[in-house]
Structures are given as structure tokens and as C-alpha cells.
Design a protein around this motif. Structure first.
Motif, mmCIF file in Angstrom:
data_model
loop_
_atom_site.group_PDB
_atom_site.id
_atom_site.type_symbol
_atom_site.label_atom_id
_atom_site.label_comp_id
_atom_site.label_asym_id
_atom_site.label_seq_id
_atom_site.Cartn_x
_atom_site.Cartn_y
_atom_site.Cartn_z
ATOM 1 N N GLN A 107 3.800 18.856 -49.712
ATOM 2 C CA GLN A 107 4.681 19.586 -50.627
ATOM 3 C C GLN A 107 4.033 19.761 -51.990
ATOM 4 O OE1 GLN A 107 8.411 17.640 -51.019
ATOM 5 N NE2 GLN A 107 8.694 17.660 -48.809
ATOM 6 N N ARG A 108 3.414 18.679 -52.435
ATOM 7 C CA ARG A 108 2.766 18.778 -53.739
ATOM 8 C C ARG A 108 1.663 19.824 -53.716
ATOM 9 N NH1 ARG A 108 3.288 13.892 -57.165
ATOM 10 N NH2 ARG A 108 5.288 13.099 -56.487
ATOM 11 N N GLY A 142 9.713 12.560 -54.931
ATOM 12 C CA GLY A 142 8.809 13.564 -54.391
ATOM 13 C C GLY A 142 9.501 14.556 -53.509
ATOM 14 N N LEU A 167 5.816 20.751 -58.374
ATOM 15 C CA LEU A 167 5.906 19.322 -58.150
ATOM 16 C C LEU A 167 4.695 18.572 -58.667
ATOM 17 C CD1 LEU A 167 7.399 19.283 -54.594
ATOM 18 C CD2 LEU A 167 8.442 18.375 -56.653
ATOM 19 N N PRO A 216 13.356 17.577 -54.867
ATOM 20 C CA PRO A 216 13.475 18.882 -55.502
ATOM 21 C C PRO A 216 12.952 20.014 -54.628
ATOM 22 C CG PRO A 216 12.315 17.311 -56.892
ATOM 23 C CD PRO A 216 12.384 16.747 -55.538
ATOM 24 N N SER A 217 12.297 19.673 -53.560
ATOM 25 C CA SER A 217 11.616 20.717 -52.811
ATOM 26 C C SER A 217 12.571 21.626 -52.060
ATOM 27 C CB SER A 217 10.650 20.082 -51.837
ATOM 28 O OG SER A 217 11.410 19.286 -50.953
ATOM 29 N N ASP A 253 3.592 23.306 -53.543
ATOM 30 C CA ASP A 253 4.540 23.693 -54.571
ATOM 31 C C ASP A 253 4.038 23.225 -55.932
ATOM 32 O OD1 ASP A 253 6.623 24.181 -56.209
ATOM 33 O OD2 ASP A 253 8.155 23.537 -54.766
#
Lengths: 578, 313, 334
Positions: free
Chosen positions: B303-304, C10, B310, C13-14, B307
Motif C-alpha cells: 500500500q505504501r 498503516g 501513505l 486510511p487506504s 499510495d
């Protein structure tokens, strides 16, 4: 459905295809309709040359050592690959397997002698068959028997049943193929060697001597199961797929009759509906009755598939019965037990649920056993007689149809069995209905098998009736289930299997006299008396002896189900393809 | 990033220690010990045999002492022998894990492909959205063993196109695929609903963003807008769920494995627990818990990467 | 960094507009107690307003109708039994596997009992398991989540660490272990004592499922409560002297009810499915009490011989789960 549908290349088209497919699958409900079609046609063509036989069973043999942990799946596989000294055959007669002859007092191979401590004992001589070899070419010899005996005598080894090794106090090697064995008791079945089988000393002895405590997991049977030197039967284990199956190859060193198949594949499918599907899809050729489909499922399959398979139903020694806890006040009265049996229409249950294939039991002795008494008291379905017996015992119908005694207590019993066994649960519910008809209430209270057996039964924590099965050997003396010394008690660390709490002095005497009575006729008389007491006292309500359902392809011949713990695979070299 | 990973690994260690203790005690609470089970299988065993076998297996020790001994051995890298299979627990575990991973990878890929496809369809063609939703709902609501059995009956028994279960009996990719097709389809159908929903929602949201409008204004085609601009946005939730599904499926495909007679992890754990095989059950449970935690970590890292918002957090 | 903090920060918020990370929903076969769909419900405060769909909320209506129908069927089981004139519990060996007829609208099962009646009585058990589990999980989860959000600090850390740990556990194998342990050794009522057998089974299964089910609700309600507590009017209320109890009761609880209701609706369906899985493994509701799970598990063994007896309970489960999802969806879109 083609698995290689080109999905990623054409996403748009594929959505549509997928949607259409799913809607037919799940929305329109065509699937259940397709089930109605007859299934009599083989789905996959059989290969022309039948050098492979694929067998479906419902259990995986998790260990392969002949002496560690008894398990039907293991007995089934070992039957192909590892031959014992003696076995009971399909006619329930003891026959020599890897020895030349059974010792008897008449042929001089068995001789009475005095055992240490002055007890009467026996000296038995076994001579191994000529030409018997392990799969690596080493002859099977006295050293293999000597090793098996030594390992069994040592409590560190962790063999399962040690009773035989306690009794067999000495073993002498006479020559390369002959041993004499000294027992410290004289029983009528002394010639049966049961689990005492030759173990390949040339492979196993060193492992055992290196670490006796760890032998169980260091044995080559577990670490190198496919080592040909471990096997002396017509087949040897070639490959093990853990949890999925075992593949056997012909043993080139086998000197007996040539088996018809080059390879045997044994597939484990635990879910019986999935096993049936694999049979219908042609993935397995046969389903072993010893570990096969439930009887009613097989009967339904037989109705639907017509001539596609051959079916054989063989009644065996699994004795389904309902234990009565005789310490329960209601069940302490013999008349109540007799009434319950009269009120249970076993013939109708057998007819409707099992196609009449089970053998109705009169006592724990199977009618196929030579010592069965034809004249034993029978309990036909007779609700009037049941009602009369209950009246006599002081139970009269109350306003709600249930019987009550003088103190106003309702005739209500708990009825237990193993949860998750669909067949048993069905029978139980039918019996509940039948007993309700004569005013007896039964409350069903089932438990998972491990709770049921290892807590409730073994510690006698059941309050009323408990339905399950015993397995035994031909002419197996039911000492552990009927002798008053075998009632589990806390002081005796809950040993024994007389769960009903049955005490009968004459029965105790019979159970002690039976094993040591060598004369067949006199022994038969004792057996008849035992059955008479059983049928009169009914410590347990006999239901039936289970029939195993064997399913074979039309082209397979020569499989002879035995119905006891020496399975049909011990004679696999006689199986023939057509 | 490094701190995140370190924290997560520390967390995993604590979790695994707690889990091993809890699981050991729970198995100890199950009625009957291994020797009881052996007696059930072999009525010829006497009380003396039982006492001898209990001492041999160390079962006469209190549960806590047994756990202590086990934990000490594990810390030395000794996972012990499986009681059921009489071989090292790890040796029993690896083939099952392999079988499970193949099944898992194939069914998750299929679920994601079909799910995201359906989701995109719903986002792009709002008219079709209710149908997609209905399909997703159905897939989610059908009991797996029922679905599996129906697929077997149709494709293996009635049509005879695919094997009804088991492991591939011949070498080669084609054989493997044939044997995988039905279990993979079963698991994929059961799992695709979430992917369809999330990708639809994410795409819908993304398609309303100002930068999508500006891309359109620059003359990008609809296809380009979808795949180049909106899709990466939708990938975040899909990845997250996939990571979580992967963790859960390592141990959770028990029913599919039973119906299709595949010896995988779910089945192995079930058998080990039911057979009181402490060493095997514990090792398998710890492994699956570790996979769950690690796949969660992987999802976070992915995800990091995907996105940018983040990364600063 | 504290144990597990990174994970929550982590992940959360995605998801678009979400307040909590998705709950692993193992393989729809394994019990999906707090399905992930509950957790990505847009929380009113920070979600972009969805374009209004159709008026009247057809999803909610359809879902309620579906569930209401099933519940009514369960309630009317006795009346239907009277109407048809059969006993759903009395085996009749002469009418096994009968096809549907006027006397037996859905046919009979392997013991000749009316399938329709058993479905209706089974609805009582299955819906009871579903509702009890969902309610237990929601109540515990909401309490834990709200308390964690309100107290913060150590309490928050403890609750959320526990939730994290439960999320990382392999759920299905542990359910199996839990279902197999002997309740008597834990001092719980053993099977069949006190409560009826079915009652004890329902209690046992509910407890086991709720043990895992509360986590999703807790995370969800904690996130929602946090967002509410941060709002200006709460600060204003506190400044005006509102007691903490009043703040929680008047401001926090009403605001988190919507997402919790969504999660609860989904959990009902999840628990019904979970019960069927446990039944398949022989650890569910024990006969003679019918549940959809054990009817389905029984029928699957004879699926070739009597395919229809497997169809009906499967369909009932499917309708229930669908109904729950529709209700949840409808609630979410309100």
C-alpha cells in the motif's frame, strides 16, 4: 469448463462469458436437474490393458510399521505387502500364511510344558515357508522373528498390544527358518500369532538398538517406507503421498502365485460423497468395503448404476449394540431391557434403511461363527409382549402416553451415540420413535467420538443407553466386556471395557474357562451357555452385525471379503482382472 | 519503513509465543489423550499397555511441564516428531504447505481477476451493477461444500470433463491444471465477492476525481483512463484483501480440501488437532499465524508503495 | 513503536472513506463473522456523499422481506406442522426420500420426515445461532471499541492489541479446536445438562463464534467513536458540563449505531454459514434438533441419491445470507 480459457487477453468478452456461465450455474438452478440423469455410463474410458488397479478408501494409513498403532487403513495396505505368520481366512478359519504349518498338539509342533513359575505353558514350533524373501532379495529368516520378539518384549519400543510379548517368555532360533516359542499359558487359539510378524532385522535391528525409545519414529517403515527390503508380500510400497494415497508395485522377490496387477494405487478420500464421485468419474476402480461407503449410500448407488459395478455385502464382526448402564435404576430391571428389545423392530430398520443386508444379532456372537447357538433366545418385534413386560415391572401408561411407576417417575432414558455418524444417528432416531410407541421416552444426547469413548464410556459416565460397535476376532472371548473384573473403576485406573457394569458369577466362570478349554465340543457347549446368559440378561441390546459394502468393477474377480480384522488384501495375489 | 517492519516482527514473536501456549492448553483440554485414541482404535490394548504407552510418550507429565519441554525444544529449533505420522513434524508439513500454496495462489488469482473484472464492469456500466452485485452476493452466500459438490457432480460425474478430486496422478502442467480446476473454481467463487465490491467502489470514487476529469479533457481514451489512471487507485484495497485472504486461506481451505480430497494445510491442522498430535498441530498453527502476520505486513508495504499519501505518514 | 500500532495506522486510511481496516474473511467457507464489507462502510462524517441512488431503498426492503419471511416461517413452524398433519421429528421408514407432493411440499428426508417442516424448525435453530452470535459480537465489540476510543491510552492499547492478535490467528483451525474441547473441563455446562441439548449446542457455538466475531465490530466502533469524539460539538457539550455518560449516550452511541448495524446484519449471515461449516465437520448442532447446517451436511452424503434434500437447506442458507447482505447494504446506503 476448459481451464485454459484465455482470460487476461480479452477482458471484456470474458466478463460476459463469466457472467453467463455463473448465471446458468447458480441462478437458473440447472445443476440439481442434471442430477436426475442416470449415471450408469462410465464417465472416463477404462484403459485397455489393466495392469493397474485403483482402490478408494476413506482413511489414510498414517503409519506403516506393522506393530505400532492399529488402524484399518494400515492393515489394508500391509495386507498387500507384508505377510503375517498366521491369519483367519474368509471362512474364519485360522490358516498358515508365512509359516508352513499351524502348530497343533496332534502334529507335535505344539507341546505342553511347564512355564517358569510352574504355570502350564506351551512350546510352539513355527517354520517359515521356503523361498520367502524381502523385496531386496534377503530371505525372511528366524532372525527376523527373533528381532520382532526382542523388540516387542522391550517396553521401551512402544509396540501397541504387549499382552502377547508378556506371555511369550522365550524364543529360540532352531535353524534359519525355524523358531520355537514358549508361552506361559495354554489357550485354545494358541496357534494364532496375530500381530507377531517377521520384521526385517537386516534393516531394522541396527536402528532399534541405536535408540529404542526413538525406534517408533526412526524405523525405516516410517523414514524410508519405499525401501523394498521392508516388504515380503506380493507387492511392495513404491510411493507414499502423505494424506492422499499409497502406490504399490509388484514385488519381484515374491515366490507365491503371480499377482494379476503390476501396480495398485490406493487413494484416500475421507468424504464419502466425494469418494462416490471419484468412483462415478472413473478415478477409482473399486471401493474397499473394509473402509468404504456407508451401507445406505452404497444401496442407493447400486439402484442408480445398475450393471456398472459389482456389489458384495459381507457381514462381519463389527457388533452394533446398545449398552445398558445396569447401575441405572430403570435399567437394573431385566424386564425393562427385554421390553426395550421386544419393542425395537430391528428387522424393519434393517429392511428399510439397510436393504436387509445387516445380520440381526441375538447376542455378541455372530451367526457365522462356528460356536453360534441356533437355539438362543430371540426377541422378535412384539410391542404387546414389551408392554406386558413393562407392566410387570411396574411401569403403567400415564396421561401423556409415557409410562410411570408407582412413585410417579417417568420411564425416561438417555440414549447416546457418536455424533457425526449419520447412520447411527438415523437408527437412534428411529428407535426413539419405536420406544415412544410403547410409552418409553428416550432423550438423545450425542457426543463426538473422542468424548464418547474416552470419557463417557470408559469412565461409565452414561446414565442410560449408549449405542456403538465392538470389533472382535472369530471366536473372540468377550472377557473384557462381560467379566465383572473388567468393570472400569477409578481404583483400577478405569481399565476394562465392561461399561454396562454386568456382574454374573456364572458368566465370570465361563469367561475364565473358555480360553483354556482346548476341546472344541466342550468349548462349544460353554459358548452356548454364554449366549444363553447374554440373551436372557441383555447387558446390552443386540442390534446387528455390520455388513461391509464392497464395490468392484465388473472386470475384477477373486476378492474375498473376510468380515474381520484380517482383511481381503492378505489374499491379493488371487485378485484377477478380466 | 524499517521501524514498521521491526515492530511488526516483534509483534509476531509475541503473538506466536502466546498462540503456542493457548493452542497447547486448548488441545490439552480436548477429551482423551493420544493413548486413549490408540485404545479406541485397538480394543486389545490393556490398562497396563495404556500406562506403559503414556509414560513412553511423556503423557504422564502435567500439561504445563509438557508445554515447557516443547517450547524449550522449539527454541533450539527442534520441532519434534508428529505423533500421527511418525516422522518429523516439519517433514509432514512441507508437502501439505506446497499443495495449499498452489491452490491458494491459483484461486486467489482467479478470484481477483474475475472479481476485479466484475467490479470494473459494474463501475463502467452502472446498468449492470445490480447483476454484478447479485453474483457477488450469491458467490459469498453459497456454502462451500455444497458448491464444491455441485461442481463435482456437473463437471466430473455428469460431463466427465474434469477429475472429481485428488492430486494430479500424472506429471505435467496439463494434468495439474485439470486437477486444480474444480477446487480453484470453488474457492474463487466463494472469495470473489469482496474483490468485485471493493474494486467497483474504488473505481467509482476514482472516476469522479478531478485528475481523471483532466485526463479525459486531455483526450485520453476511456480505456486509458480506466487502466492507467483509475486502476492503480483501485489496486490498494484489492491488494489489502488479497493479503488477508492469503493469510486466512493457508489454514482455512479445510472444507474445499476435504471435498476435493486434497491433503493441504487445513486438513492437516484439522487431523493433527483431532488426533492430539501436539507437535504437528502447533507447528502448523504457528506457521499459518506467521503467514497471516507476514501477509498483513506485505499488504501494508505494498500500500505504501502504491499510495503516495501513505508514505509520509 | 508500540506493538501493533503500525499495522492499524498503516492499513486504515487506504480504504476509501473507511474507518477501519478490513477483517480477514477467510475463504467464504470459514466463518466470516465480521465480514470486511462491514468495515469499509463509509462513516457519515468523513465519507464523500454518495450520489443518491433510487428512493425508497429497495435493498433494505428486499432484505427485510427475505429475512422477515424466513423468521415468520420459523415462528409458524408449529402451525404449518398442524396444517400438514405431520410430526417433523417422527421418523417414518415407509416414506423415505419421497418426491414433493401435496402432503410433503418439499418431499421427505432419509428418515421419511417432512423436509419443509424440518427446514422451518431448522430456521429456529439456525437463525437463533445467527442472531445470538451477531448480537453478542456486536454488543461486546461496540463496548470494547467505544471504551477504547473514549478512555484511550493503556485501555485503548490493550483492547486493540488483543484485537490485532485475534485477527492474526488462523480462525478456522481454532474454531475446530474450540468446538472440540470438552466444555465440562472448563466448568461450562456439559452437553445436555441443564439446557436442552440443542440449547447447549446453540450456546456453545454462539460463544465460540462470538469470540472471534467481536473484533471487527470493536475496530469499527472504535474508529467511528474516535471520529465523533473529535468533533466540535462534543467539545462544546463537554465544555457546557455534560457528563461523560451523557456524552457517550447522547452523542457517541447514536452516531456509531449505523455502521454497527451494518456489521451486525452481515454477522448474522456469517454465523449461519459458520454453523454449516461446523456441522460439515461434525461439530455443529447435534441431531435430532434440525439446523440448516446439519441438514445440509447430512444430505451431502446422499447428494447423488437424493439431490433435492441437499438443495433446500443450501437454498435456505443462501437466502438468509443474501437477506443479511441486502439489509446491510441497504443500511449502508441510507
Amino acid at each position: 469448463m476448459p481451464a485454459a480459457e484465455p482470460v487476461a487477453a480479452a477482458p471484456r468478452r470474458w466478463y460476459r462469458w463469466r457472467m453467463r456461465r455463473r448465471s446458468t450455474l447458480l441462478l437458473a438452478g440447472t445443476l440439481p436437474l442434471s442430477l436426475a440423469r442416470p449415471l450408469a455410463r462410465p464417465a472416463l474410458a477404462q484403459p485397455a490393458a489393466r495392469d493397474t488397479l485403483t482402490i478408494g478408501i476413506t482413511q489414510f494409513p498414517s503409519t506403516f510399521h506393522p506393530n505400532i498403532e492399529a488402524m484399518v487403513a494400515k492393515s489394508y495396505v500391509l495386507g498387500f505387502c507384508h505377510r503375517p505368520l498366521t491369519a483367519y481366512d474368509a471362512d474364519w478359519k485360522l490358516v498358515p500364511m508365512s509359516c508352513e504349518a499351524l502348530p497343533t498338539l496332534e502334529n507335535g509342533l505344539a507341546v505342553r510344558e511347564e512355564a517358569p513359575g510352574g504355570k502350564p505353558g506351551l512350546r510352539l514350533t513355527y517354520r517359515l515357508r521356503e523361498g520367502l524373501r524381502w523385496g531386496d532379495g534377503t530371505p525372511v529368516s528366524s532372525a527376523d522373528l527373533r528381532f520382532a520378539w526382542e523388540a516387542g518384549r522391550d517396553s521401551a519400543t512402544g509396540f501397541g498390544g504387549a499382552e502377547f510379548y508378556r506371555s511369550a517368555h522365550a524364543l529360540d532360533v532352531v535353524d534359519a527358518r525355524t523358531v520355537t516359542l514358549h508361552l506361559d499359558k495354554v489357550t485354545f487359539d494358541f496357534a494364532s500369532m496375530g500381530d507377531f510378524v517377521p520384521l526385517p532385522a537386516h534393516i531394522e535391528r541396527a536402528r532399534w538398538e541405536a535408540d529404542r525409545h526413538g525406534y517408533r519414529s526412526r524405523s525405516a517403515y516410517e523414514t524410508e517406507t519405499a525401501n523394498p527390503g521392508l516388504w515380503n508380500g506380493p507387492f511392495r510400497v513404491a510411493e507414499v503421498q502423505p494424506g492422499a494415497g499409497v502406490t504399490l508395485e509388484r514385488n519381484p522377490e515374491w515366490r507365491g502365485p503371480e499377482p494379476a496387477f503390476r501396480r495398485i494405487r490406493i487413494r484416500t478420500v475421507e468424504n464419502t460423497a466425494a469418494l462416490e464421485a471419484q468412483l462415478l468419474a472413473g478415478q477409482v476402480d473399486m471401493v474397499a468395503g473394509e473402509l468404504g461407503l456407508p451401507l445406505d449410500q452404497t444401496l442407493a448407488l447400486q439402484r442408480r448404476t445398475g450393471e456398472r459395478f459389482r456389489f458384495a455385502f459381507r457381514s462381519g464382526l463389527a457388533y452394533e449394540h446398545i449398552d445398558c448402564n445396569l447401575d441405572t435404576p430403570i435399567l437394573a430391571d431385566r424386564r425393562v431391557r427385554q421390553a426395550l428389545l421386544h419393542a425395537a423392530d430391528r428387522a424393519r430398520i434393517n429392511e428399510r434403511l439397510f436393504g436387509g443386508k445387516q445380520t440381526i444379532a441375538q447376542t455378541s456372537v455372530n451367526p457365522l461363527d462356528g460356536v453360534f447357538d441356533e437355539g438362543v433366545r430371540r426377541y422378535p418385534y412384539d410391542p404387546a409382549r414389551a408392554a406386558a413386560l413393562l407392566e410387570e415391572a411396574g411401569w403403567r401408561p400415564g396421561p401423556d402416553g409415557l409410562r410411570r411407576n408407582a412413585a410417579g417417575e417417568t420411564l425416561s432414558l438417555s440414549l447416546m451415540t457418536t455424533a457425526g455418524n449419520r447412520t447411527r444417528e438415523a437408527v437412534q432416531q428411529v428407535l426413539q420413535g419405536m420406544w415412544r410407541q410403547v410409552g418409553v421416552e428416550t432423550r438423545i444426547r450425542n457426543e463426538p467420538p473422542r468424548v464418547f469413548f474416552s470419557e463417557t464410556m470408559s469412565k461409565r459416565r452414561f446414565a442410560g443407553l449408549a449405542q456403538y460397535a465392538w470389533l472382535s476376532a472369530p471366536e473372540g472371548v468377550p472377557r473384557s466386556t462381560l467379566h465383572s473384573d473388567e468393570i472400569p473403576r477409578a481404583e483400577r485406573n478405569w481399565s476394562g471395557q465392561n461399561y454396562t457394569g454386568f456382574r454374573n458369577a456364572e458368566m465370570d466362570a465361563l469367561l475364565e474357562a473358555l480360553p483354556i478349554e482346548l476341546d472344541r465340543d466342550r468349548r462349544t457347549a460353554l459358548w452356548h451357555r454364554l449366549q444363553a446368559i447374554y440373551a436372557e440378561e441383555l447387558p446390552a441390546l443386540p442390534l446387528w452385525f455390520y455388513a461391509d459394502a464392497h464395490i468392484w468393477p465388473q472386470w475384477l474377480e477373486g476378492v474375498r471379503p473376510t468380515g474381520h480384522l484380517n482383511l481381503s488384501t492378505l489374499w491379493a495375489e488371487q485378485w484377477r482382472g478380466r | 519503513m524499517a521501524r514498521l517492519i521491526a515492530a511488526r516482527l516483534a509483534q509476531m514473536a509475541v503473538l506466536l509465543a502466546l498462540l503456542s501456549f493457548a493452542a497447547y492448553m486448548l488441545i490439552g483440554l480436548m477429551p482423551g489423550d493420544p493413548v486413549d485414541l490408540a485404545i479406541m482404535a485397538d480394543p486389545r490394548l490393556t490398562a497396563a499397555d495404556a500406562a506403559r504407552l503414556r509414560a513412553l510418550h511423556g503423557l504422564d507429565q502435567p500439561l504445563l511441564a509438557r508445554y515447557g519441554a516443547w517450547a524449550l525444544a522449539v527454541l533450539h529449533g527442534e520441532f519434534g516428531f508428529s505423533r500421527l505420522y511418525a516422522r518429523p513434524a516439519a517433514a509432514v508439513l512441507w508437502p501439505a504447505l506446497g499443495s495449499t500454496l498452489v491452490l491458494l495462489a491459483a484461486s486467489l488469482s482467479l478470484a481477483i481477476l474475475v472479481g476485479v473484472g466484475l467490479g470494473a464492469l459494474a463501475a463502467l456500466r452502472p446498468r449492470l451493477a445490480p447483476f454484478v452485485e447479485a453474483l457477488a452476493l450469491l458467490g459469498q452466500a453459497v456454502p462451500t461444500f455444497w458448491l464444491g459438490m455441485l461442481l463435482i457432480i456437473l463437471f466430473a460425474v455428469d460431463l466427465g470433463w474434469l477429475p472429481a478430486g485428488g492430486e494430479a496422478d500424472a506429471p505435467g502442467l496439463l494434468a495439474a491444471l485439470r486437477f486444480l480446476a474444480l477446487p480453484v473454481a470453488t474457492l474463487a467463487i466463494a472469495n470473489l465477492a469482496a474483490y468485485a465490491r471493493h474494486s467497483a467502489a474504488a473505481l467509482e470514487t476514482a472516476l469522479r476525481e478531478p485528475w481523471i476529469r483532466s485526463a479525459r479533457a486531455r483526450g485520453a481514451s476511456e480505456e486509458q483512463v480506466l487502466w492507467r489512471h483509475a486502476a492503480p487507485n483501485a489496486a490498494v484495497p484489492v491488494l489489502t484483501i488479497a493479503a488477508l485472504d492469503a493469510g486466512a486461506l493457508v489454514s482455512g481451505a479445510l472444507v474445499t480440501e476435504t471435498v476435493f480430497a486434497r491433503p493441504g494445510m487445513g486438513k492437516l491442522i484439522y487431523d493433527a488437532v483431532m488426533g492430539n498430535d501436539y507437535n504437528l498441530a502447533l507447528l502448523a498453527l504457528l506457521l499459518t499465524a506467521a503467514v497471516t502476520v507476514l501477509s498483513g505486513l506485505a499488504a501494508d508495504l505494498a500500500q505504501r508503495a502504491l499510495d503516495p499519501r501513505l508514505r509520509d505518514a | 513503536m508500540a506493538f501493533g500500532a503500525g499495522r492499524r495506522e498503516g492499513r486504515r486510511p487506504s480504504l476509501p472513506g473507511s474507518g477501519a481496516g478490513p477483517r480477514p474473511e477467510p475463504d467464504a467457507e470459514s466463518p466470516a463473522l465480521s465480514p470486511r464489507d462491514a468495515t469499509d462502510a463509509p462513516i457519515p462524517a468523513d465519507a464523500p456523499p454518495r450520489p443518491a441512488r433510487r428512493p425508497g431503498n429497495p435493498r433494505l426492503l428486499a432484505g427485510l422481506l427475505l429475512l422477515g419471511g424466513l423468521a415468520a416461517g420459523a415462528a409458524l413452524a408449529d402451525a404449518v406442522a398442524g396444517l400438514l398433519g405431520h410430526d417433523a421429528f417422527a421418523p417414518d421408514l415407509f416414506s423415505r426420500f419421497e418426491p414433493p407432493s401435496a402432503a410433503h411440499p418439499l418431499g421427505t428426508d432419509e428418515l421419511g420426515r417432512d423436509i419443509l417442516l424440518r427446514l422451518l424448525y431448522g430456521a429456529r435453530v439456525s437463525l437463533a445461532v445467527g442472531l445470538a452470535t451477531a448480537l453478542a459480537a456486536s454488543v461486546v465489540g461496540t463496548l470494547a471499541g467505544v471504551v477504547a476510543a473514549w478512555r484511550g491510552g493503556l485501555v485503548d492499547a490493550l483492547v486493540m492489541r488483543l484485537a490485532d492478535a485475534l485477527l492474526a490467528l488462523p480462525a478456522l483451525p481454532l474454531l475446530v479446536v474450540l468446538a472440540a474441547i470438552d466444555p465440562a473441563r472448563l466448568g461450562l455446562p456439559a452437553r445436555g445438562e441443564g439446557l436442552g441439548t440443542a440449547g447447549a449446542d446453540i450456546l456453545r457455538i454462539t460463544l465460540i463464534l462470538a469470540l472471534f466475531g467481536w473484533v471487527g465490530v470493536a475496530r469499527l466502533s472504535r474508529a467511528a467513536a474516535l471520529s465523533v469524539l473529535a468533533r466540535d460539538h462534543i467539545r462544546a457539550a463537554r465544555a457546557l458540563g455534560a457528563t461523560e455518560a451523557r456524552v457517550l449516550r447522547r452523542h457517541v452511541l447514536p452516531n456509531i449505531l449505523a455502521p454497527v448495524a451494518v456489521a451486525t446484519a452481515l454477522a448474522v449471515g456469517g454465523a449461519v454459514l459458520a454453523e454449516s461449516v461446523l456441522s460439515f465437520l461434525g461439530l455443529g448442532i447435534q441431531p435430532p434438533a434440525p439446523s440448516w447446517g446439519n441438514m445440509l451436511a447430512n444430505a451431502q452424503e446422499l447428494v447423488f441419491a437424493a439431490p433435492l434434500s441437499a438443495l433446500w437447506p443450501g437454498l435456505a442458507i443462501l437466502l438468509t445470507v443474501t437477506g443479511c447482505n441486502l439489509v446491510a447494504d441497504g443500511l449502508r446506503r441510507r
